[in-house]
Structure formats: C-alpha cells, structure tokens
Motif scaffolding. Structure first.
Motif, short mmCIF file in Angstrom:
data_model
loop_
_atom_site.label_atom_id
_atom_site.label_comp_id
_atom_site.label_asym_id
_atom_site.label_seq_id
_atom_site.Cartn_x
_atom_site.Cartn_y
_atom_site.Cartn_z
N MET A 1 0.85 -1.19 0.00
CA MET A 1 0.00 0.00 0.00
C MET A 1 0.89 1.25 0.00
N LYS A 2 0.66 2.15 -0.95
CA LYS A 2 1.51 3.33 -1.08
C LYS A 2 1.27 4.32 0.04
N LYS A 3 2.31 5.09 0.40
CA LYS A 3 2.16 6.16 1.38
C LYS A 3 1.59 7.39 0.69
N ILE A 4 0.68 8.05 1.36
CA ILE A 4 0.05 9.23 0.78
C ILE A 4 0.01 10.37 1.80
N ILE A 5 -0.40 11.54 1.34
CA ILE A 5 -0.65 12.68 2.22
C ILE A 5 -2.16 12.83 2.36
N ILE A 6 -2.62 12.92 3.59
CA ILE A 6 -4.04 13.09 3.87
C ILE A 6 -4.25 14.46 4.48
N ALA A 7 -5.01 15.30 3.80
CA ALA A 7 -5.28 16.66 4.25
C ALA A 7 -6.71 16.75 4.75
N ILE A 8 -6.86 17.16 6.01
CA ILE A 8 -8.19 17.31 6.60
C ILE A 8 -8.39 18.77 6.99
N ASP A 9 -9.23 19.47 6.25
CA ASP A 9 -9.51 20.88 6.52
C ASP A 9 -10.93 21.03 7.05
N GLY A 10 -11.20 22.18 7.65
CA GLY A 10 -12.55 22.42 8.13
C GLY A 10 -12.62 23.57 9.11
N TYR A 11 -13.83 23.82 9.54
CA TYR A 11 -14.08 24.94 10.44
C TYR A 11 -13.59 24.66 11.86
N SER A 12 -13.46 25.72 12.63
CA SER A 12 -13.06 25.64 14.02
C SER A 12 -13.96 24.69 14.81
N SER A 13 -13.34 23.82 15.60
CA SER A 13 -14.06 22.88 16.48
C SER A 13 -14.98 21.94 15.72
N SER A 14 -14.62 21.62 14.47
CA SER A 14 -15.43 20.68 13.69
C SER A 14 -15.05 19.23 13.96
N ILE A 27 -3.65 3.88 11.08
CA ILE A 27 -2.91 3.45 9.89
C ILE A 27 -1.40 3.61 10.03
N GLY A 28 -0.94 4.08 11.20
CA GLY A 28 0.48 4.19 11.44
C GLY A 28 1.15 5.37 10.77
N TYR A 29 0.39 6.44 10.54
CA TYR A 29 0.92 7.65 9.93
C TYR A 29 1.30 8.67 11.01
N HIS A 30 2.07 9.66 10.60
CA HIS A 30 2.45 10.74 11.51
C HIS A 30 1.37 11.81 11.46
N TYR A 31 0.91 12.25 12.63
CA TYR A 31 -0.12 13.28 12.69
C TYR A 31 0.52 14.65 12.93
N ILE A 32 0.10 15.64 12.14
CA ILE A 32 0.61 17.00 12.29
C ILE A 32 -0.56 17.96 12.46
N ASP A 33 -0.60 18.64 13.59
CA ASP A 33 -1.66 19.58 13.93
C ASP A 33 -1.22 20.99 13.51
N ASN A 220 -12.44 3.71 5.29
CA ASN A 220 -12.93 3.20 4.02
C ASN A 220 -12.41 4.02 2.85
N ILE A 221 -12.42 5.34 3.02
CA ILE A 221 -11.94 6.22 1.95
C ILE A 221 -10.42 6.09 1.78
N TYR A 222 -9.70 6.06 2.90
CA TYR A 222 -8.25 5.93 2.87
C TYR A 222 -7.83 4.66 2.13
N GLN A 223 -8.45 3.54 2.47
CA GLN A 223 -8.08 2.27 1.87
C GLN A 223 -8.35 2.28 0.37
N ARG A 224 -9.42 2.93 -0.03
CA ARG A 224 -9.74 3.02 -1.45
C ARG A 224 -8.68 3.82 -2.20
N VAL A 225 -8.27 4.95 -1.60
CA VAL A 225 -7.30 5.83 -2.26
C VAL A 225 -5.89 5.23 -2.23
N ALA A 226 -5.49 4.72 -1.08
CA ALA A 226 -4.12 4.19 -0.94
C ALA A 226 -3.89 2.93 -1.77
N ASN A 227 -4.95 2.21 -2.06
CA ASN A 227 -4.83 0.98 -2.85
C ASN A 227 -5.04 1.21 -4.34
N ALA A 228 -5.35 2.44 -4.72
CA ALA A 228 -5.65 2.73 -6.13
C ALA A 228 -4.37 2.63 -6.99
#
Length: 228
Positions: A1-14, A27-33, A220-228
């Motif tokens: 499974m390839k490594k990817i960048i996952i970007a999660i944007d949104g409003y304050s306190s969402s 998934i064993g990724y590094h989290y950056i706040d 579910n979405i991550y697995q679909r994208v990372a396995n594409a």
C-alpha cells in the motif's frame, strides 16, 4: 500500500483534529496539527507583548520574531504535545485566551508563509495526516486524499464548550459560540489562504456522527485511495 498525504480541513471545532489523530494512529501515519502551530505563534506573541488590549497585533514585531520561533511535536504517554522553543505548551495553547487571538495572527501573510514552509517540510516524506484550514488548498494542493469537515456553529460550540469544561476552564457556552462564529468569519474572509473547500475535497458533515463512525468512514476512503 503506497504512502500518501491526507489533508483534513474544516471549520473551528469541527472535530478534524480528533479525526486526524484517530486515523493516523489506526494506519500508522504521523499526525501534524497545523492549528497548534498557529496557536503556538499566538502564545509567543502574547507572551512578548505583541498583542494589545484591544486585540491588535504588532505585525512588524511578530514578523521579525518568526525566525526565532521553533515549533515541533513530541509524543508523550498522554499523546502528541506541541513544543515552542523546546517548551511543552500543549495546555497553554488550548485556552480561550489563545483562541480569541489566533485567527488575527493566522491572517498575517508572513506568519502563514513561514508555517506553510515548516508544514511542507514535515510532510516531505508522505505518510502523514495533517489537519488545518488550508492544507488541501495551499500546503499540499496535490495531496492524494482531501477531506473537508463541517458542522453547525452551535454543534461545534457545544463540543468546544464541553471540552473546556472538562479541562476546568471557566467559560460560558455563549462565549464559546461567539468565539466560534468570529473565527469562522475571520478564517473565511482573510485575504491570505482563506478557509475554503478544495475542489477535489470530499465533504463531511459530522454533526450526527460518533467518533467511531467518523473513523470507519475515513478508513474506508483511505483504503480506497491508498490501494488505487
């Protein structure tokens, strides 16, 4: 499974930070706040008298100080903590006082440019989940997976209010709601990197979702994208 960048944007306190942390852990990724980075700069500005009683920011002074501001993250038994020039400031940056000043600081183009550069360096090797306001639009416009999170202002304020009460912070729901709405306005209307959904981001309204449901949806979405 390839490594990817996952970007999660949104409003304050969402709930994007909680989602990002849970997904990264699963998934064993590094989290950056990225939001914590802007909060750390805000705390630095407050401590050094760069924010006036009226909330105005001494922009020249803060811009001049940016090269002396080092932000990093350290894992502890309690989770990931934000470090400001070697000091653990995780608790200090989560206060309402910092929350009330972070949006104006975040709107300063030189501050954003400096932190975007830091964020891009942190994600150079991929295998990361980063959440914020402009991750999918500015920091990583080519991220393989982009999520945009939203919920009503009232729902987000209630979540934040509960979180602050659990930490022993004395605050009213009305104060939190006002802060959430104010940050929404500033984040969405600022000239530099305004908060907006990337055209290729997947929208998620999590108003009625549990933490477990969010994680299942993300996996579910991550697995679909990372396995594409």
């Amino acid at each position: 499974m390839k490594k990817i960048i996952i970007a999660i944007d949104g409003y304050s306190s969402s709930g994007k930070s909680t989602m990002a942390k849970d997904l990264a852990r699963e998934i064993g990724y590094h989290y950056i706040d990225s939001g914590a980075m802007y909060r750390a700069v805000t705390l630095y500005a407050m401590r050094h008298g760069m924010i006036g009683a009226d909330g105005s920011v001494d922009i020249p002074a803060l811009v001049a100080a940016m090269p002396q501001i080092a932000i990093s993250f350290e894992k502890t038994m309690a989770g990931q903590h934000t470090m400001l020039n070697g000091e653990d400031v995780e608790q200090q940056i989560r206060t309402m006082e910092v929350s009330s000043h972070v949006s104006p600081v975040s709107a300063i183009k030189e501050v954003r440019a400096a932190l975007v550069k830091m964020q891009q360096e942190l994600g150079a090797g991929k295998g990361i989940v980063m959440d914020g306001r402009d991750i999918g639009t500015v920091v990583f416009p080519n991220a393989e997976l982009k999520i945009f999170v939203d919920a009503s202002a009232e729902t987000r304020a209630q979540r934040r209010y509960k979180e602050l009460l659990e930490k022993g912070t004395s605050v009213t729901y009305e104060q939190v709601l006002e802060n959430v709405k104010g940050r929404d306005f500033i984040d969405s209307t600022r000239k530099v990197s305004p908060l907006r959904r990337a055209t290729d981001a997947i929208a998620l309204d999590n108003s009625q979702m549990t933490r477990e449901q969010q994680l299942e949806w993300l996996l579910n979405i991550y697995q679909r994208v990372a396995n594409a």
